[in-house]
Motif scaffolding. Structure first.
Motif, mmCIF file in Angstrom:
data_model
loop_
_atom_site.group_PDB
_atom_site.id
_atom_site.type_symbol
_atom_site.label_atom_id
_atom_site.label_comp_id
_atom_site.label_asym_id
_atom_site.label_seq_id
_atom_site.Cartn_x
_atom_site.Cartn_y
_atom_site.Cartn_z
ATOM 1 N N LEU A 140 3.498 -3.774 -12.564
ATOM 2 C CA LEU A 140 3.493 -5.157 -11.961
ATOM 3 C C LEU A 140 4.130 -5.405 -10.769
ATOM 4 O O LEU A 140 4.406 -5.726 -8.995
ATOM 5 C CB LEU A 140 3.322 -6.589 -12.300
ATOM 6 N N LEU A 141 5.854 -4.091 -10.678
ATOM 7 C CA LEU A 141 6.868 -4.401 -9.831
ATOM 8 C C LEU A 141 6.572 -3.935 -8.642
ATOM 9 O O LEU A 141 6.756 -4.159 -7.654
ATOM 10 C CB LEU A 141 8.462 -4.121 -10.739
ATOM 11 N N ALA A 142 5.626 -2.658 -8.730
ATOM 12 C CA ALA A 142 4.541 -1.921 -8.022
ATOM 13 C C ALA A 142 4.657 -2.846 -6.824
ATOM 14 O O ALA A 142 3.746 -2.381 -5.694
ATOM 15 C CB ALA A 142 5.010 -0.478 -8.519
ATOM 16 N N ARG A 143 3.567 -2.978 -7.454
ATOM 17 C CA ARG A 143 2.180 -3.472 -6.766
ATOM 18 C C ARG A 143 3.267 -5.242 -6.436
ATOM 19 O O ARG A 143 2.703 -4.868 -5.147
ATOM 20 C CB ARG A 143 1.510 -4.279 -8.241
ATOM 21 N N GLU A 144 4.378 -5.907 -6.790
ATOM 22 C CA GLU A 144 4.730 -6.872 -5.531
ATOM 23 C C GLU A 144 4.581 -6.338 -4.353
ATOM 24 O O GLU A 144 5.491 -6.731 -3.282
ATOM 25 C CB GLU A 144 5.189 -7.415 -6.639
ATOM 26 N N ASN A 145 5.820 -4.656 -4.649
ATOM 27 C CA ASN A 145 6.846 -4.690 -3.431
ATOM 28 C C ASN A 145 5.755 -3.939 -2.156
ATOM 29 O O ASN A 145 5.915 -4.002 -1.545
ATOM 30 C CB ASN A 145 7.494 -3.042 -4.341
ATOM 31 N N ILE A 146 4.878 -3.712 -3.496
ATOM 32 C CA ILE A 146 4.075 -2.573 -1.993
ATOM 33 C C ILE A 146 3.324 -4.127 -1.049
ATOM 34 O O ILE A 146 3.238 -4.303 0.018
ATOM 35 C CB ILE A 146 2.390 -2.416 -2.224
ATOM 36 N N VAL A 149 6.151 -4.891 1.396
ATOM 37 C CA VAL A 149 6.099 -4.107 1.765
ATOM 38 C C VAL A 149 5.270 -3.650 3.268
ATOM 39 O O VAL A 149 5.637 -3.445 4.466
ATOM 40 C CB VAL A 149 6.754 -2.440 1.794
ATOM 41 N N LYS A 150 4.343 -3.724 3.084
ATOM 42 C CA LYS A 150 2.708 -4.216 3.873
ATOM 43 C C LYS A 150 4.012 -5.603 4.651
ATOM 44 O O LYS A 150 3.172 -5.069 6.071
ATOM 45 C CB LYS A 150 1.665 -4.284 3.043
ATOM 46 N N ASP A 151 3.418 -6.601 4.235
ATOM 47 C CA ASP A 151 4.315 -7.520 5.807
ATOM 48 C C ASP A 151 5.039 -6.794 6.629
ATOM 49 O O ASP A 151 5.602 -6.944 7.375
ATOM 50 C CB ASP A 151 4.724 -8.636 4.620
ATOM 51 N N VAL A 152 6.100 -6.166 5.957
ATOM 52 C CA VAL A 152 7.194 -5.757 6.495
ATOM 53 C C VAL A 152 6.513 -5.023 7.424
ATOM 54 O O VAL A 152 7.172 -4.842 8.963
ATOM 55 C CB VAL A 152 8.427 -5.026 6.032
ATOM 56 N N VAL A 153 5.762 -3.553 7.143
ATOM 57 C CA VAL A 153 5.030 -3.032 8.201
ATOM 58 C C VAL A 153 4.196 -3.879 9.552
ATOM 59 O O VAL A 153 4.362 -3.403 10.493
ATOM 60 C CB VAL A 153 4.025 -2.160 7.345
ATOM 61 N N ALA A 154 3.585 -4.539 8.923
ATOM 62 C CA ALA A 154 2.956 -5.195 9.335
ATOM 63 C C ALA A 154 3.800 -5.789 11.379
ATOM 64 O O ALA A 154 3.422 -5.902 12.077
ATOM 65 C CB ALA A 154 1.869 -6.658 8.603
ATOM 66 N N THR A 155 5.083 -6.126 10.731
ATOM 67 C CA THR A 155 5.791 -7.390 11.299
ATOM 68 C C THR A 155 6.150 -6.572 12.511
ATOM 69 O O THR A 155 6.018 -6.840 13.776
ATOM 70 C CB THR A 155 7.183 -7.518 10.173
#
Length: 430
Positions: A140-146, A149-155
């Protein structure tokens, strides 16, 4: 090829998504270590049945049939070759009447060992429960981190696009665009790392559940994740664990098992009384004057008797067994003491872990709030060209670090709370 087909057939019956409780239920049925311990318990049950049966009389039957051949002189002075048949038939039984209480002690000991085997299963269940909970929360931790991080990449992608437009019209220098592109590459690297960690965490859970390697699955995320709850007093949890945990009960039974070993060793000083009986008959074809059944009737014998065996000098065998049994009793007491010490220290460490995790979570929430605001302001300034690119990237990195610290702290707090409550007998739930 057959192994692959077997794995595929197993995978076809498994759910696509797993809850934490489904993971527990599946492991309880299929975990190899657990099933091995269950077989060990079945073995101890057979030992118990054998120990009880030792008080019963045995019964053995013996049948022998022989052919005898040879030359013997007859009335005419000749030496013909004769063949005779003879047989012996008997049954005998023996029962131990008194052995210093050894048989009763052995039955009690085997019964305790059966209970210990059951407690070993319970202890393994506890260990698997903690391991699965940790692996589940790590996924769950890794999934939420993804997700974050995807949001950060999109930004970052949007910022690079905007930077390219600003560079094309001469609003920013090339170094600023290159720095934004470098940051995007770093963010994408972080996303790949997060995805790899998610795959690794899923593999850990798959190995714990011993699922087929070809099987892919997902886990269900709870609606809410409790990170703060009532923290029970350390002494209260330790007392509860010492009274109920299977490893403590197993060590306590270990002392009783050792005491029974001592009692069994001392019976070596006492006499043994047994009773026995036998029935038998025989015949010989060479006795042509008497019919077969008449020979059996004439040779039929009955025997019954008592045997008393008194140890007089055993060359120190009994004394050595007694002394070694006393040492084993002391050793088992040390095992209990060590088990209690380890358990109380483990619970104390768990208590400290909860305090630290909750404090870290509270601090991470506040840190994230301010770093998020700083990043928002820096992003707005970047859009209008009012931000220094170095300052912006510093704010962004602070935000990403705070975000990762928050996610880690949230799941760390959730895990430690559940482990601490588990020590006082509360089932693990998300």
């Amino acid at each position: 090829m057959s192994d692959i087909w077997a794995q595929d057939s197993i995978a076809a019956t498994l759910p696509v998504q797993w809850t934490l409780q489904q993971c527990f239920d599946y492991a309880l049925k299929n975990n190899i270590q657990l099933n091995s311990l269950r077989l060990s318990r079945l073995s101890t049950e057979q030992d118990l049945l054998l120990s009880k049966a030792a008080k019963l009389p045995n019964l053995n039957g013996t049948v022998s049939q022989n052919l005898d051949g040879g030359k013997t002189v007859n009335a005419a002075g000749n030496y013909p070759y004769n063949v005779n048949t003879n047989g012996n038939y008997s049954v005998n039984s023996n029962v131990t009447l008194f052995q210093g209480g050894y048989l009763n002690y052995d039955i009690k000991q085997k019964n305790l060992l059966t209970q210990v085997a059951g407690l070993n299963i319970a202890q393994q269940v506890n260990d698997i429960t903690v391991s699965i909970t940790q692996a589940y929360l790590n996924i769950l931790l890794a999934r939420e981190n993804i997700v974050y991080v995807k949001d950060v990449v999109a930004t970052s992608e949007a910022q690079v696009k905007q930077g390219q437009q600003q560079y094309d019209v001469g609003s920013i220098a090339l170094i600023s665009l290159v720095q934004l592109q470098s940051q995007l590459s770093n963010d994408r690297y972080q996303l790949i790392t997060a995805e790899n960690q998610h795959r690794q965490n899923k593999l850990v859970l798959k190995q714990l559940l011993q699922l087929p390697s070809s099987y892919d699955f997902e886990i269900l995320e709870p609606d809410t994740l409790i990170t703060n709850t009532r923290l029970y007093a350390l002494q209260e949890v330790q007392d509860s664990a010492l009274a109920n945990r299977p490893e403590i009960k197993s060590s306590e039974l270990g002392i009783q098992v050792s005491n029974l070993d001592l009692a069994k060793a001392k019976t070596g000083y006492l006499p043994t009384l047994s009773a026995g009986g036998a029935l038998g008959a025989a015949y010989n074809s060479g006795n042509s004057n008497t019919a077969y059944f008449k020979q059996l009737d004439n040779s039929f014998y009955q025997q019954i008797g008592l045997t008393l065996s008194v140890p007089i000098f055993t060359r120190r065998v009994v004394k050595t067994n007694v002394e070694k049994a006393k040492i084993e009793v002391d050793q088992s007491k040390l095992v209990l003491q060590d088990t209690k010490t380890n358990l109380t220290q483990t619970i104390e460490q768990s208590y400290i872990n909860v305090l630290n995790a909750q404090s870290q979570y509270d601090a991470a929430v506040e840190q994230l709030k301010y770093s998020q605001e700083g990043y928002r302001i820096a992003s707005e300034q970047l859009k209008v060209g009012a931000a220094n690119i170095v300052v912006f990237l510093q704010q962004k990195n602070l935000y990403v670090q705070a975000l990762q610290s928050y996610i880690q702290a949230k799941y760390n707090a959730a895990l430690n709370i559940r482990i601490y409550d588990f020590y006082r007998g509360i089932p693990v739930k998300l």
